[in-house]
Structures are given as C-alpha cells and as structure tokens.
Design a protein around this motif. Structure first.
Motif, PDB file in Angstrom:
ATOM      1  N   LEU A  76      92.040  26.986 -28.878  1.00  0.00           N
ATOM      2  CA  LEU A  76      92.425  25.667 -29.694  1.00  0.00           C
ATOM      3  C   LEU A  76      92.110  24.374 -29.205  1.00  0.00           C
ATOM      4  O   LEU A  76      91.819  23.627 -30.047  1.00  0.00           O
ATOM      5  CB  LEU A  76      93.974  25.829 -30.209  1.00  0.00           C
ATOM      6  N   ASP A  77      92.463  24.103 -28.029  1.00  0.00           N
ATOM      7  CA  ASP A  77      92.398  23.120 -27.140  1.00  0.00           C
ATOM      8  C   ASP A  77      91.071  22.587 -27.182  1.00  0.00           C
ATOM      9  O   ASP A  77      90.706  21.598 -27.466  1.00  0.00           O
ATOM     10  CB  ASP A  77      92.741  23.086 -25.899  1.00  0.00           C
ATOM     11  N   HIS A  78      89.619  23.598 -26.875  1.00  0.00           N
ATOM     12  CA  HIS A  78      88.699  23.356 -27.036  1.00  0.00           C
ATOM     13  C   HIS A  78      88.052  22.923 -28.441  1.00  0.00           C
ATOM     14  O   HIS A  78      87.054  22.091 -28.433  1.00  0.00           O
ATOM     15  CB  HIS A  78      87.771  24.498 -26.350  1.00  0.00           C
TER      16      HIS A  78
ATOM     17  N   ALA B  82      85.229  25.695 -30.552  1.00  0.00           N
ATOM     18  CA  ALA B  82      85.387  26.204 -29.086  1.00  0.00           C
ATOM     19  C   ALA B  82      84.471  26.562 -28.094  1.00  0.00           C
ATOM     20  O   ALA B  82      84.167  26.319 -27.256  1.00  0.00           O
ATOM     21  CB  ALA B  82      86.478  26.967 -29.275  1.00  0.00           C
ATOM     22  N   SER B  83      83.644  27.235 -28.908  1.00  0.00           N
ATOM     23  CA  SER B  83      82.315  28.014 -28.193  1.00  0.00           C
ATOM     24  C   SER B  83      81.563  27.075 -27.842  1.00  0.00           C
ATOM     25  O   SER B  83      80.891  27.140 -26.582  1.00  0.00           O
ATOM     26  CB  SER B  83      81.828  29.371 -29.031  1.00  0.00           C
TER      27      SER B  83
ATOM     28  N   ALA C 298      84.476  30.442 -21.476  1.00  0.00           N
ATOM     29  CA  ALA C 298      83.826  31.245 -22.606  1.00  0.00           C
ATOM     30  C   ALA C 298      84.285  32.752 -22.538  1.00  0.00           C
ATOM     31  O   ALA C 298      84.050  33.373 -23.591  1.00  0.00           O
ATOM     32  CB  ALA C 298      82.434  31.227 -22.558  1.00  0.00           C
ATOM     33  N   VAL C 299      84.536  33.116 -21.477  1.00  0.00           N
ATOM     34  CA  VAL C 299      84.909  34.659 -21.263  1.00  0.00           C
ATOM     35  C   VAL C 299      86.250  34.696 -22.199  1.00  0.00           C
ATOM     36  O   VAL C 299      86.456  35.959 -22.591  1.00  0.00           O
ATOM     37  CB  VAL C 299      85.471  35.028 -19.660  1.00  0.00           C
TER      38      VAL C 299
ATOM     39  N   ARG D 287      82.915  37.265 -36.812  1.00  0.00           N
ATOM     40  CA  ARG D 287      83.188  35.959 -36.071  1.00  0.00           C
ATOM     41  C   ARG D 287      82.131  35.883 -34.968  1.00  0.00           C
ATOM     42  O   ARG D 287      81.870  34.880 -34.113  1.00  0.00           O
ATOM     43  CB  ARG D 287      84.381  36.165 -35.450  1.00  0.00           C
ATOM     44  N   ILE D 288      81.381  36.829 -34.677  1.00  0.00           N
ATOM     45  CA  ILE D 288      80.438  36.961 -33.629  1.00  0.00           C
ATOM     46  C   ILE D 288      79.392  35.871 -33.830  1.00  0.00           C
ATOM     47  O   ILE D 288      78.837  35.099 -32.954  1.00  0.00           O
ATOM     48  CB  ILE D 288      79.800  38.400 -33.442  1.00  0.00           C
ATOM     49  N   LYS D 289      78.853  35.865 -35.038  1.00  0.00           N
ATOM     50  CA  LYS D 289      77.807  34.515 -35.221  1.00  0.00           C
ATOM     51  C   LYS D 289      78.574  33.361 -35.190  1.00  0.00           C
ATOM     52  O   LYS D 289      77.734  32.560 -34.652  1.00  0.00           O
ATOM     53  CB  LYS D 289      77.442  34.876 -36.744  1.00  0.00           C
ATOM     54  N   CYS D 290      79.763  32.899 -35.503  1.00  0.00           N
ATOM     55  CA  CYS D 290      80.468  31.851 -35.258  1.00  0.00           C
ATOM     56  C   CYS D 290      80.426  31.618 -33.619  1.00  0.00           C
ATOM     57  O   CYS D 290      80.191  30.353 -33.447  1.00  0.00           O
ATOM     58  CB  CYS D 290      81.829  31.971 -35.697  1.00  0.00           C
ATOM     59  N   ALA D 291      80.729  32.387 -32.846  1.00  0.00           N
ATOM     60  CA  ALA D 291      80.907  32.275 -31.366  1.00  0.00           C
ATOM     61  C   ALA D 291      79.770  32.083 -30.864  1.00  0.00           C
ATOM     62  O   ALA D 291      79.442  31.317 -29.745  1.00  0.00           O
ATOM     63  CB  ALA D 291      81.650  33.436 -30.652  1.00  0.00           C
TER      64      ALA D 291
END
Length: 142
Positions: A15-17, A71-72, A113-114, A125-129
């Motif tokens: 959330l912070d990122h 975030a990513s 990122a881990v 959500r993989i595509k988002c990340a």
C-alpha cells in the motif's frame, strides 16, 4: 511474528508503494520511453529511462493503475537504478517466475518486489503485477 501480522506488514508495504510511489513522474531527458497497457483492467504505464554506458542511471514511471500495478512499478524502479541492462533483464525474468508461483533462486535480489509473490494465487492480478516489468523488458530489448 504471527502469520497474520506478517501478512499485514506485507500489505502495508505494498500500500505504501502504491500511495507514495518511488520514482514517479517523467524524466526531462530520457534515452528510452515506452508505454504499455493492460486492456483487461485499464492499467497504463509509461517508463522513462536514462541509460548511460549500458547501465540504467535513472528510471521513472507515470500512468495510472491499480494498487498492485503501481506498487510493482515503484518496487521495480527502486531495484533498477544502477543496474546494467543484462542485470535488469535477469531480474525481470526472476520476478515473472516469482509471481507465477515458480521457484526463484536468490529471491532477495528482488527487494520489496518479493512481497508480490502472493499474486500467484490470483491469476487475474499477475498481469497487473508484471505490467511495468514487461514494459522494462520490451524497452530494453529494442
């Protein structure tokens, strides 16, 4: 620390990122710029690079997206400053494997990122990340 407290910590870092992204904005002078979008959810990212002597000396991102996407991108840009193009591409491969639930050696090299490894449980959500990471890969391959 209990598992639920650890999960809360991970969520807070993510959330912070997202709310206070690092390296957000455009570079006045960039040597490469690329834009990618995720048509499934509408996330759009532009990456702006300053590359000198085969090394990423600065990187910024702009655009809009969901919490995971922003975030990513923030985590990825933190990680890429100072990396050679080869190192950056290797980290992109590791991250892509990680969020797909695959085993990754030297996972600590991925920094914050881990914390996105849990995305593997949510295929949508993989595509988002990976949006910013795929933009990185595409820009560096050109």
């Amino acid at each position: 620390m209990g598992l639920s407290k650890l999960d809360q910590l991970y969520r807070q870092v993510i959330l912070d990122h997202s709310q206070h992204p690092h390296h957000y904005g455009k570079l006045d002078e960039s040597t490469r710029t690329i834009e990618l979008n995720n048509p499934t959810c509408g996330d759009v990212i532009q990456l702006h690079f300053l590359i000198e002597d085969d090394r990423i000396t600065d990187i910024r991102f702009s655009g809009h997206g969901c919490t995971i996407s922003k975030a990513s991108a923030s985590m990825m840009t933190d990680l890429m400053v100072g990396k050679t193009l080869e190192e950056a591409l290797q980290l992109e491969k590791q991250f892509s494997l990680l969020v797909q639930g695959e085993e990754v050696q030297d996972v600590e090299e991925l920094g914050d990122a881990v914390l996105l490894s849990g995305v593997a449980k949510f295929p949508a959500r993989i595509k988002c990340a990976t949006l910013s990471w795929k933009a990185l890969e595409k820009a560096l391959a050109e």
